[in-house]
Design a protein around this motif. Structure first.
Motif, PDB file in Angstrom:
ATOM      1  N   TRP A 181      10.019  -3.796   5.970  1.00 39.88           N
ATOM      2  CA  TRP A 181       8.745  -3.919   5.274  1.00 39.88           C
ATOM      3  C   TRP A 181       8.018  -5.134   5.820  1.00 39.88           C
ATOM      4  O   TRP A 181       8.578  -6.232   5.884  1.00 39.88           O
ATOM      5  N   ASP A 184       0.724  -5.771   7.369  1.00 43.66           N
ATOM      6  CA  ASP A 184      -0.192  -5.387   8.442  1.00 43.66           C
ATOM      7  C   ASP A 184      -1.215  -6.511   8.628  1.00 43.66           C
ATOM      8  O   ASP A 184      -1.910  -6.892   7.681  1.00 43.66           O
ATOM      9  N   LYS A 191       3.558  -2.519   4.703  1.00 37.00           N
ATOM     10  CA  LYS A 191       3.842  -1.194   5.232  1.00 37.00           C
ATOM     11  C   LYS A 191       5.331  -1.110   5.607  1.00 37.00           C
ATOM     12  O   LYS A 191       5.983  -2.126   5.827  1.00 37.00           O
ATOM     13  N   LYS A 233       6.482   4.739  11.652  1.00 41.18           N
ATOM     14  CA  LYS A 233       5.905   4.111  10.459  1.00 41.18           C
ATOM     15  C   LYS A 233       6.025   5.111   9.313  1.00 41.18           C
ATOM     16  O   LYS A 233       5.689   6.294   9.471  1.00 41.18           O
ATOM     17  N   ASN A 238       2.011   2.259   2.454  1.00 43.69           N
ATOM     18  CA  ASN A 238       0.800   1.575   2.889  1.00 43.69           C
ATOM     19  C   ASN A 238       0.415   0.388   2.016  1.00 43.69           C
ATOM     20  O   ASN A 238      -0.613  -0.247   2.251  1.00 43.69           O
ATOM     21  N   SER A 239       1.235   0.081   0.997  1.00 45.47           N
ATOM     22  CA  SER A 239       1.014  -1.105   0.182  1.00 45.47           C
ATOM     23  C   SER A 239       2.303  -1.410  -0.561  1.00 45.47           C
ATOM     24  O   SER A 239       3.235  -0.595  -0.570  1.00 45.47           O
TER      25      SER A 239
END
Length: 392
Positions: A181, A184, A191, A233, A238-239
């Motif tokens: 983890w 970005d 991410k 990925k 995305n969070s």
């Protein structure tokens, strides 16, 4: 051999399981008793994990129980909690290995991966072909991972470049992949990435001198310009909210693991109390020893009831972060009391691994801390109670 409910299951919670689930638990119990119990103290003393047993556990179907692609039969979160009980009452390190493999590593792919990623990785991880680790905690970031993550990810064409470090990563000295983890650099959002451990720039170094969960191979990880293809990925990671979806389920799993550790210590204490003779009779016939056993059983029973309900809520799709947090905080606190009371029953014999109880006593400290400290979990519950966050 027929399935017998555990003596520590004083109110018979196991009776809610199906015959198929009980049959699975019986096979697992027989395997643990024959293959793991005889060697566990030696491996704990030497701080080595019995990697030769990974395929045996996989062949039983222990890994992948929760996921559509890999589960051997339809089952419930409650049943999976009882699988954790069977594992943890023999050894917390073995239970932790499965927790990392099945819950954190496979769970990240199951919760946040694309259909293609799930189909590619989950069956191979369930079979034991691929061992996973979960890289969230860092040397300078533990409880504040949501905001304080320092490992970075930078998009570079069809690749991502990862830089940073991780700490306390279980399975990481022998894992084939690690879920990393990272923040970005472009949008400052967390991410997730499937990182093969053979990738250039990736290194894992075993953390030495641990006195808890000694069989678990925790590592410091360094990521030095590690190149990860965009295909690795996690598609829906995305969070940090996506990371939290994984932790919500595994935090409840740790609650079950805490009960299992309590049961392991309790079973050892009951056995010893029936064998050890002092003042001309077994110590189990003394009032003070019975008091310690009764208090231990009370803690176990209350904790089991809480775990049963939080897993039922997971099955019903209504479990929230605060439900898992309360379960983890409560059961690990009661575990600490229980293993201390059980160790007390052994007197001097309680500090050598020959009698098992010291192993549970020491391993309890790690369960008390990982997957969120008691304080952090109580703050999650406190926020739900008051509507006000008090983390800082």
């Amino acid at each position: 051999m027929s399935f017998d409910s555990l003596a520590a299951d004083f109110y018979g919670f196991e009776n809610t399981l199906t015959d198929e689930e009980k049959g699975f638990l019986l096979r697992l119990r027989e395997y643990l008793d024959s293959e793991i119990r005889p060697i566990v103290n030696d491996h704990w003393n030497r701080a080595e994990f019995p990697t030769q047993l990974i395929r045996g556990l996989a062949d039983l179907g222990v890994a992948g129980l929760a996921w559509e692609e890999t589960r051997p039969f339809e089952n419930s979160a409650v049943f999976r909690g009882w699988v954790a009980i069977e594992l943890g009452r023999v050894d917390a390190s073995v239970s932790t290995y499965i927790g990392v493999q099945n819950g954190l590593a496979m769970g990240s792919i199951a919760a946040c991966g694309s259909a293609e990623q799930r189909a590619d990785w989950l069956p191979r991880m369930a079979s034991g072909e691929v061992v996973g680790a979960f890289g969230l905690t860092e040397p300078l970031s533990g409880s504040d991972s949501a905001q304080g993550l320092r490992t970075t990810a930078r998009r570079d064409g069809d690749n991502w470049i990862l830089n940073g470090s991780k700490r306390w990563i279980g399975n990481a000295t022998f894992s084939d992949i690690t879920i990393i983890w990272a923040k970005d650099e472009a949008d400052n959002q967390v991410k997730g990435f499937i990182v093969p451990t053979s990738t250039a720039g990736y290194s894992a170094t075993k953390i030495e001198n641990k006195q808890s969960l000694r069989m678990v191979q925790n590592a410091d990880i360094t990521l030095d310009n590690v190149v990860v293809p965009d295909a690795l990925k996690l598609a829906d990671a995305n969070s940090f909210k996506d990371t939290a979806r994984v932790l919500r389920a595994t935090r409840a799993d740790v609650a079950w693991g805490a009960v299992a550790t309590s049961i392991g210590a309790y079973e050892a204490a009951v056995k010893y109390a029936g064998e050890r003779v002092q003042f001309g009779k077994t110590i189990g016939s003394h009032q003070l020893v019975q008091d310690l056993l009764a208090k231990s059983l009370g803690n176990i029973t209350a904790s089991l009831a809480l775990c049963m309900r939080v897993s039922q809520m997971q099955d019903e799709g209504i479990q929230r972060d605060e439900h898992s947090a309360l379960a983890k905080a409560f059961t690990t606190s009661r575990m600490r009391e229980t293993v201390a009371w059980c160790r007390e029953i052994f007197g001097g014999n309680g500090i050598v691994t020959d009698y098992d109880v010291i192993r549970f006593f020491m391993d309890a400290e790690a369960l008390y801390s990982y997957e969120g400290t008691r304080e952090m979990n109580t703050l999650i519950v406190g926020r739900a109670i008051t509507g006000t966050a008090a983390f800082v």
